[in-house]
Design a protein around this motif. Structure first.
Motif, mmCIF file in Angstrom:
data_model
loop_
_atom_site.group_PDB
_atom_site.id
_atom_site.type_symbol
_atom_site.label_atom_id
_atom_site.label_comp_id
_atom_site.label_asym_id
_atom_site.label_seq_id
_atom_site.Cartn_x
_atom_site.Cartn_y
_atom_site.Cartn_z
ATOM 1 N N HIS A 110 0.837 -1.272 0.203
ATOM 2 C CA HIS A 110 0.102 0.005 0.134
ATOM 3 C C HIS A 110 1.099 1.190 0.045
ATOM 4 O O HIS A 110 2.088 1.238 0.372
ATOM 5 C CB HIS A 110 -0.829 -0.053 1.164
ATOM 6 C CG HIS A 110 -1.946 -1.074 1.377
ATOM 7 N ND1 HIS A 110 -3.113 -1.141 0.452
ATOM 8 C CD2 HIS A 110 -2.112 -2.064 2.051
ATOM 9 C CE1 HIS A 110 -3.715 -2.052 0.693
ATOM 10 N NE2 HIS A 110 -3.346 -2.862 1.708
ATOM 11 N N THR A 111 0.528 2.249 -0.511
ATOM 12 C CA THR A 111 1.049 3.551 -0.511
ATOM 13 C C THR A 111 0.563 4.568 0.509
ATOM 14 O O THR A 111 -0.718 4.580 0.719
ATOM 15 C CB THR A 111 1.193 4.235 -1.683
ATOM 16 O OG1 THR A 111 1.591 3.479 -2.831
ATOM 17 C CG2 THR A 111 1.741 5.525 -1.975
ATOM 18 N N LEU A 115 -2.696 12.280 12.138
ATOM 19 C CA LEU A 115 -4.145 12.369 11.057
ATOM 20 C C LEU A 115 -5.245 11.653 11.803
ATOM 21 O O LEU A 115 -6.350 12.066 11.404
ATOM 22 C CB LEU A 115 -3.602 11.620 9.752
ATOM 23 C CG LEU A 115 -2.667 12.127 8.785
ATOM 24 C CD1 LEU A 115 -2.667 11.270 7.909
ATOM 25 C CD2 LEU A 115 -2.808 13.515 8.655
ATOM 26 N N GLY A 116 -4.797 11.038 12.606
ATOM 27 C CA GLY A 116 -5.914 10.019 13.558
ATOM 28 C C GLY A 116 -6.435 8.880 12.474
ATOM 29 O O GLY A 116 -7.506 8.339 12.489
ATOM 30 N N PHE A 117 -5.685 8.759 11.445
ATOM 31 C CA PHE A 117 -5.834 7.558 10.645
ATOM 32 C C PHE A 117 -5.312 6.287 11.044
ATOM 33 O O PHE A 117 -4.527 6.270 11.797
ATOM 34 C CB PHE A 117 -5.257 7.748 9.154
ATOM 35 C CG PHE A 117 -6.024 8.743 8.445
ATOM 36 C CD1 PHE A 117 -7.216 9.132 8.909
ATOM 37 C CD2 PHE A 117 -5.757 9.150 7.349
ATOM 38 C CE1 PHE A 117 -7.935 10.219 8.318
ATOM 39 C CE2 PHE A 117 -6.259 10.333 6.551
ATOM 40 C CZ PHE A 117 -7.387 10.969 6.894
ATOM 41 N N GLN A 118 -5.657 5.053 10.348
ATOM 42 C CA GLN A 118 -4.805 3.856 10.776
ATOM 43 C C GLN A 118 -4.299 3.290 9.288
ATOM 44 O O GLN A 118 -4.796 3.517 8.269
ATOM 45 C CB GLN A 118 -5.858 2.884 11.496
ATOM 46 C CG GLN A 118 -6.332 3.118 12.798
ATOM 47 C CD GLN A 118 -7.003 1.895 13.322
ATOM 48 O OE1 GLN A 118 -7.653 1.164 12.779
ATOM 49 N NE2 GLN A 118 -6.591 1.675 14.484
ATOM 50 N N THR A 163 4.300 1.564 1.174
ATOM 51 C CA THR A 163 5.611 2.333 0.327
ATOM 52 C C THR A 163 5.194 3.659 0.957
ATOM 53 O O THR A 163 3.917 4.306 1.011
ATOM 54 C CB THR A 163 5.416 2.591 -0.822
ATOM 55 O OG1 THR A 163 5.268 1.160 -1.347
ATOM 56 C CG2 THR A 163 6.305 3.296 -1.552
ATOM 57 N N VAL A 164 6.293 4.424 1.729
ATOM 58 C CA VAL A 164 6.209 5.940 2.233
ATOM 59 C C VAL A 164 6.617 6.731 0.868
ATOM 60 O O VAL A 164 7.616 7.051 0.693
ATOM 61 C CB VAL A 164 7.012 5.905 3.433
ATOM 62 C CG1 VAL A 164 6.998 7.342 4.005
ATOM 63 C CG2 VAL A 164 6.878 4.950 4.376
ATOM 64 N N GLY A 174 -3.931 5.631 -0.734
ATOM 65 C CA GLY A 174 -4.579 4.151 -0.721
ATOM 66 C C GLY A 174 -4.103 3.400 0.334
ATOM 67 O O GLY A 174 -4.672 2.184 0.648
ATOM 68 N N GLY A 175 -3.370 3.813 1.291
ATOM 69 C CA GLY A 175 -2.895 3.196 2.358
ATOM 70 C C GLY A 175 -3.202 3.411 3.778
ATOM 71 O O GLY A 175 -3.189 2.518 4.767
ATOM 72 N N PHE A 176 -4.133 4.229 3.707
ATOM 73 C CA PHE A 176 -4.602 4.495 4.940
ATOM 74 C C PHE A 176 -6.125 4.171 5.128
ATOM 75 O O PHE A 176 -6.829 3.807 4.058
ATOM 76 C CB PHE A 176 -4.785 6.003 5.322
ATOM 77 C CG PHE A 176 -3.516 6.892 5.317
ATOM 78 C CD1 PHE A 176 -2.739 6.680 6.440
ATOM 79 C CD2 PHE A 176 -2.971 7.697 4.477
ATOM 80 C CE1 PHE A 176 -1.651 7.332 6.636
ATOM 81 C CE2 PHE A 176 -1.635 8.384 4.247
ATOM 82 C CZ PHE A 176 -0.827 8.147 5.455
ATOM 83 N N ARG A 177 -6.733 3.949 6.481
ATOM 84 C CA ARG A 177 -8.034 3.473 6.698
ATOM 85 C C ARG A 177 -8.625 4.601 7.300
ATOM 86 O O ARG A 177 -8.046 5.138 8.175
ATOM 87 C CB ARG A 177 -7.829 2.129 7.366
ATOM 88 C CG ARG A 177 -9.107 1.374 7.331
ATOM 89 C CD ARG A 177 -8.812 -0.081 7.666
ATOM 90 N NE ARG A 177 -7.951 -0.261 8.931
ATOM 91 C CZ ARG A 177 -7.751 -1.346 9.147
ATOM 92 N NH1 ARG A 177 -7.730 -2.407 8.911
ATOM 93 N NH2 ARG A 177 -7.112 -1.462 10.425
#
Ligand code: ZN
Length: 369
Positions: A12-13, A45-48, A90-91, A366-369
């Motif tokens: 995931h990016t 961000l508060g994302f996962q 991928t960062v 795409g890599g965050f939830r």
């Protein structure tokens, strides 16, 4: 192909804001500091992250591998991995666009211009990138759905739409006269009355009056406004009255602003008057288009523009989704209502940063939830 192939699936990016490029180059030399920075950013961000389905995400991240982006001058890109589920991310630093050589600053200007109504071709002239590159950029953003932070705002729209009368039928449509829109409307709503927005007419008139003093142009516009207003008021005779009044007005333009302007206005009236009649004949027709109509027209123009563009793996859906992301994330202009805030914020949602382009990059990575 055994267990390992399964574990090392497509990474995931995630786009990470490193504030400035120097910070990034310092951090890539220090693995521990790099991972800490990435973790702190995700936390802020508060994302996962999108872990494997079975992973609670409670594990830690570790540096996994790196590679060089040749097209970006050999830029080093790191991957990080969840120690529990082995998911790889991928960062991507904020100054790099996903799969693209184009710098975000260039993309920012071009996207802003196309969002403001400029065609892909004109954006390309101004921003010095090819129309195709801009088209593909919009598609690229559209391939990735925004993370759930936006669901709240989409939900509000969905509820509003669901409240509409299910038996609703279109009886009349206003357009700004753009050919492609008009054609589509005729096909989609065969019985509907097609009118041309009177407000657009008022906005357009001054542009038909070339090389005259500004006060003359303003006076003519005011007179044209009065003409349309009166035609609207006189319910029974207004169509007949409009034709006569338009002829008189064109003569008036010829005497006050010159015969060239007079002729141009007369030609314009010829083109548009059927659409204006359609509005005035039916008291139920709205005189001006609504914001929703204007949004539809804008989309229709974009669809029209994209007909000339194709590339492997493209889709109308991706292009439209990309445009929708722009509409949702670009802030309203500084003199408008809700100045500086984007649609998502106005609808009660929140965005990760104060920078719309960065938000677009982060939310579509795409890599965050
Ligand atoms: Zn995990």
């Amino acid at each position: 192909m055994g267990q390992t192939a399964k574990a090392t699936r497509e990474p995931h990016t995630i786009t990470v804001d490193f504030q400035d490029e120097t910070t990034y180059f310092q951090l890539i030399a220090n693995g521990k500091a790099f991972v800490e920075f990435v973790l702190a950013f995700i936390l802020s961000l508060g994302f996962q992250l999108k872990h494997q389905a079975t992973c609670s995400g409670g594990g830690s991240l570790t540096r996994h591998s790196h590679y060089a982006r040749v097209r970006l001058g050999g830029l080093t890109i790191w991957r990080v991995q969840c120690t529990t589920c082995k998911a790889v991310f991928t960062v991507l630093p904020h100054f790099v666009l996903r799969y693209r050589q184009m710098r975000p600053e260039v993309a920012r200007d071009a996207l802003l211009a196309t969002h403001g109504g400029l065609s892909l071709e004109w954006c390309a002239v101004i921003c010095n990138i090819s129309p195709m590159a801009l088209y593909r950029l919009v598609c690229a953003f559209g391939h990735h759905s925004l993370v759930t932070v936006l669901t709240q705002s989409y939900g509000a729209f969905q509820r509003a739409a669901a409240q509409q009368e299910p038996s609703y039928r279109v009886r009349g449509v206003l357009t700004d006269g753009f050919g492609s829109t008009t054609k589509c409307m005729r096909t989609l709503f065969p019985g509907a009355r097609l009118g041309i927005c009177l407000r657009h007419a008022l906005l357009k008139l001054p542009k038909k009056l070339v090389a005259i003093a500004s006060p003359v142009r303003k006076t003519l516009r005011a007179q044209f406004h009065t003409l349309l207003y009166r035609a609207r008021q006189r319910k029974s005779l207004r169509v007949f009255a409009l034709g006569q009044r338009l002829r008189h007005f064109a003569d008036h333009v010829a005497t006050t602003a010159g015969t060239t302007n007079g002729a141009r206005v007369r030609r314009w009236f010829q083109e548009k008057k059927a659409g204006w009649y359609a509005v005035l004949e039916d008291p139920q027709m709205p005189v001006t288009s609504t914001l929703l109509d204007q949004a539809h027209n804008a989309l229709e123009r974009k669809l029209f523009a994209m007909k000339g563009f194709h590339h492997p793996g493209d889709s109308q859906q991706a292009f439209l989704t990309g445009l929708a992301h722009l509409y949702n994330l670009l802030p309203y202009q500084r003199r408008g209502r809700h100045a500086g805030h984007c649609g998502v914020e106005v609808e009660g949602g929140s965005v990760p940063t104060a920078d719309w382009m960065l938000n677009l990059q982060i939310l579509t990575s795409g890599g965050f939830r």
